[in-house]
Design a protein around this motif. Structure first.
Motif: not given
Length: 228
Positions: A152-156, A211-221, A131-133
């Motif tokens: 995690i998913g599309g989040l760094f 806005r970040y939390l909404a985008a986070l949900g998308e990034a995790l998918q 998970w960590a890089h």
């Protein structure tokens, strides 16, 4: 050390950080809990990250959700001509010196240091699980810059960076952008926690927390970013 892909999901946490909601205008959301892998991943998936509230990052553990949040989106990185030239001076490596990068970021001589031995142990454990890089800049066989964070998913979620030569950390960030945004998926997101003037010049934006939390949900998918 070989980093597993896909990452290994650890046991779930006994804590309920994922259900804690921040108060308006407050960056600090909660205090306490632990740094077990399941707790850390639950926190990042909820938009939180740990930083100790004691001297130099000592316990108790604080869980933070900045308002506003610093983010770097696909196509947002500003690579000036000088940075393009600087790239040629360095070699980019990934996950070859994770422990060394963390140790350099935790240098006790650094102003505002907050990375404790406990943090190092926790993130090294996440590194072993995939998970960590770390993204590293090398020159003439020496580690001269780098950064580390959680994917995690599309989040760094970037945690810290260092440099011992001019432009080395900026080149590491450019290397990270190349990796995270390689496939052009618009959901991918690089989180830098708090934006600084230096990061703003590189294209980091400040977003309201919601806005970040909404985008986070998308990034995790989004499909998982592949390092290495």
């Amino acid at each position: 050390m070989s980093v597993p892909f896909p990452p290994v999901e650890p046991p779930s946490s006994e804590w309920a950080l994922g259900h804690v909601r921040p108060s308006a205008g407050e960056d600090l959301v909660a205090a306490g809990a632990d740094l077990e892998p399941g707790t850390l991943l639950m926190a990042y998936r909820a938009g939180l990250f740990p930083m100790g509230l004691g001297d130099h990052g000592a316990r108790p553990i604080g869980w933070w959700s900045p308002e506003p949040r610093g983010v770097l989106v696909p196509g947002g990185f500003r690579e000036r001509r000088s940075l393009k030239k600087a790239r040629a001076r360095f070699e980019i490596r990934v996950d070859t010196a994770f422990a060394d990068v963390m140790a350099r970021c935790a240098d006790p001589e650094r102003e505002g240091r907050w990375i404790t031995d406990e943090i190092i142990a926790a993130y090294t454990g996440l590194h072993r699980l995939g998970w960590a890089h770390s993204v590293e800049t090398w020159r003439d066989g020496s580690l001269v810059g780098g950064l580390y964070g959680i994917a995690i998913g599309g989040l760094f979620a970037g945690e810290s960076m260092f440099h011992s030569e001019r432009d080395a950390s900026k080149v590491a960030l450019a290397g990270l952008v190349d990796i995270v945004h390689a496939d052009g998926d618009p959901r991918r997101l690089i989180d830098v926690q708090w934006a600084t003037e230096h990061l703003a010049r590189l294209g980091v934006q400040e977003w309201p927390r919601e806005r970040y939390l909404a985008a986070l949900g998308e990034a995790l998918q989004a499909p998982a970013v592949q390092f290495g």
